[in-house]
Enzyme design. Structure first.
Site, short mmCIF file in Angstrom:
data_model
loop_
_atom_site.label_atom_id
_atom_site.label_comp_id
_atom_site.label_asym_id
_atom_site.label_seq_id
_atom_site.Cartn_x
_atom_site.Cartn_y
_atom_site.Cartn_z
N LYS A 113 0.83 -1.20 0.00
CA LYS A 113 0.00 0.00 0.00
C LYS A 113 0.86 1.25 0.00
CE LYS A 113 -4.34 -1.72 1.61
NZ LYS A 113 -5.28 -1.88 2.71
N LYS A 195 -4.38 -10.76 -6.32
CA LYS A 195 -5.56 -11.02 -5.49
C LYS A 195 -6.77 -10.23 -5.98
CE LYS A 195 -6.06 -8.57 -1.55
NZ LYS A 195 -6.01 -8.11 -0.15
N LYS A 198 -11.12 -5.30 -3.73
CA LYS A 198 -12.13 -4.26 -3.96
C LYS A 198 -11.51 -2.89 -4.18
CE LYS A 198 -12.78 -4.54 0.99
NZ LYS A 198 -13.50 -5.28 1.99
P1 TYM Z 1 -10.28 -7.50 4.64
O1 TYM Z 1 -11.44 -6.65 5.00
O2 TYM Z 1 -9.30 -6.99 3.65
O3 TYM Z 1 -10.78 -8.89 4.16
C1 TYM Z 1 -11.74 -9.62 4.90
C2 TYM Z 1 -11.48 -11.11 4.78
O4 TYM Z 1 -11.57 -11.52 3.42
C3 TYM Z 1 -10.39 -12.21 3.06
N1 TYM Z 1 -10.10 -11.91 1.64
C4 TYM Z 1 -9.92 -12.84 0.70
N2 TYM Z 1 -9.94 -14.19 0.75
C5 TYM Z 1 -9.73 -14.86 -0.41
N3 TYM Z 1 -9.49 -14.23 -1.58
C6 TYM Z 1 -9.44 -12.89 -1.68
N4 TYM Z 1 -9.21 -12.30 -2.86
C7 TYM Z 1 -9.67 -12.13 -0.49
N5 TYM Z 1 -9.71 -10.80 -0.23
C8 TYM Z 1 -9.96 -10.69 1.07
C9 TYM Z 1 -9.31 -11.67 3.98
O5 TYM Z 1 -8.22 -12.55 4.08
C10 TYM Z 1 -10.09 -11.52 5.26
O6 TYM Z 1 -10.16 -12.75 5.95
N6 TYM Z 1 -7.38 -6.77 8.62
C11 TYM Z 1 -8.48 -7.51 8.11
C12 TYM Z 1 -9.75 -7.34 8.92
C13 TYM Z 1 -9.54 -7.59 10.36
C14 TYM Z 1 -9.49 -8.86 11.00
C15 TYM Z 1 -9.29 -8.58 12.36
C16 TYM Z 1 -9.62 -10.18 10.54
C17 TYM Z 1 -9.37 -6.65 11.31
N7 TYM Z 1 -9.21 -7.24 12.53
C18 TYM Z 1 -9.20 -9.61 13.31
C19 TYM Z 1 -9.52 -11.20 11.49
C20 TYM Z 1 -9.31 -10.91 12.85
C21 TYM Z 1 -8.77 -7.05 6.69
O7 TYM Z 1 -8.42 -5.97 6.31
O8 TYM Z 1 -9.50 -7.94 5.96
#
Ligand code: TYM
Length: 329
Positions: A113, A195, A198
């Site tokens: 990022k 990946k 969004k």
């Molecule tokens: P975030 O919001 O980017 O994504 C949410 C979840 O979706 C999964 N994910 C994917 N899995 C497969 N293929 C993809 N292309 C893909 N894009 C996203 C992510 O791995 C995630 O599981 N930091 C985290 C949110 C968070 C969190 C936490 C998660 C904050 N605190 C505590 C678990 C525990 C995040 O930005 O995910």
């Protein structure tokens, strides 16, 4: 056994979020009958990059409705909004005081990022893994279902739990990550080595759970593949086809091998149409439920109850942590 996970409301949820995360939450909810689940909307994480107030508000509500529309049962899962519990911030500061700068600098998501966003890089984007660790350790999670891109943050969370425990005595459960067998990293439809994300500028690269169904069909029809004409799973040489096979296998809850067999003598065009049909079949009922839920005042009640339930655990944990450190008279 306790499970914790969250999604940040920076934009619409993608098929990657669904396959890598939400679908796993629902499956674990159904399989682990005795487990306690805490699934939240990680809104504090959404302001690590600029976001408009109205967009943020809308996204928070949408994720809440989508969690339920995708099959999470608020009777069995505690659903809440992270920013409504100041304990997340309180523990995040403790984690910032546990993590080393070098560890944060090594986080690949931050490095990626940082490259894209040179100006106005926010401090919170750098410290974000400390907040994520806090989100998890606050609830003594045993298991954290996340997609592959969050694995590194989870490893760091484990290191921080161990470090804190060594410094102050046994305080935190050291959590384990949980990745789906199929679909831990769904790829972009236009650049299948990357990946599905969004935050991509190209709308054709991702499928949103709330995309118009006809649009979904078009996006899959125009997904980048190769000129080999043979359907096989080979991530290196056939990333586009492999990604579509992964999506298909995951949504049908079967194996990739089974899918490869099924599509043995099928043209790329028919293959894509079939995958599109399966995606649409999976998303149609979710969209229908979502459309009802999003205007239902019950949604707020669910989030209120979830917050109150999470608060009981979070409050006690912070008291314990603060005492261990030497705070609280
Ligand atoms: P975030 O919001 O980017 O994504 C949410 C979840 O979706 C999964 N994910 C994917 N899995 C497969 N293929 C993809 N292309 C893909 N894009 C996203 C992510 O791995 C995630 O599981 N930091 C985290 C949110 C968070 C969190 C936490 C998660 C904050 N605190 C505590 C678990 C525990 C995040 O930005 O995910």
């Amino acid at each position: 056994m306790r499970l914790v996970s969250g999604i940040k409301p920076t934009g619409g949820l993608t098929l990657g979020n669904y396959i890598g995360a939400i679908k796993q939450f629902v499956q674990l909810q159904d399989e682990l009958k005795d487990a306690e689940m805490f699934i939240f909307i990680a809104d504090l994480h959404a302001i690590t990059t600029p976001i408009e107030k109205q967009t943020l508000k809308k996204n928070i509500k949408e994720i809440a409705a989508l969690y339920i529309a995708c099959g999470l049962d608020p009777e069995r899962v505690t659903l809440f909004v992270q920013s409504e519990l100041p304990e997340h911030n309180q523990l995040a500061y403790v984690m910032e005081s546990t993590v080393y700068m070098g560890e944060l600098e090594r986080m690949t998501q931050f490095k990626d990022k940082r490259q894209k966003l040179e100006e106005g890089l926010r401090g919170s984007l750098f410290t974000y893994p400390a907040l994520m660790a806090a989100d998890i350790l606050l609830y003594d999670a045993d298991l954290v279902p996340v997609g592959e891109d969050q694995k590194q943050h989870l490893e760091l969370t484990r290191d921080l739990a161990i470090r804190f425990n060594n410094l102050y005595g046994d305080t935190f459960v050291v959590p384990k990550g949980y990745q789906p067998k199929t679909g831990a990293k769904i790829k972009s439809l236009t650049e299948p080595t990357k990946k599905m994300d969004k935050s991509s500028d190209n709308q054709k690269s991702y499928i949103l759970l709330l995309d118009d169904l006809a649009q979904i069909k078009n996006k899959i029809k125009s997904a980048v593949t190769d000129s080999d004409g043979h359907i096989a799973y080979d991530i290196e040489n056939k990333p586009g086809i492999s990604n579509l096979l992964t999506i298909d296998a995951s949504l049908l809850s079967t194996t990739i091998e089974e899918r490869v067999n099924f599509y043995k003598n099928v043209s790329y065009q028919d293959f894509k149409l079939s995958v599109a049909e399966h995606v649409i079949d999976a998303l149609r009922p979710i969209q229908e439920k979502f459309n009802v839920l999003i205007n239902d005042p019950k949604l707020d009640d669910i989030l209120d109850q979830g917050r109150d339930k999470a608060k009981q655990i979070a409050y006690k944990k912070i008291q314990k942590v603060y005492k261990k450190i030497g705070f609280l008279r």
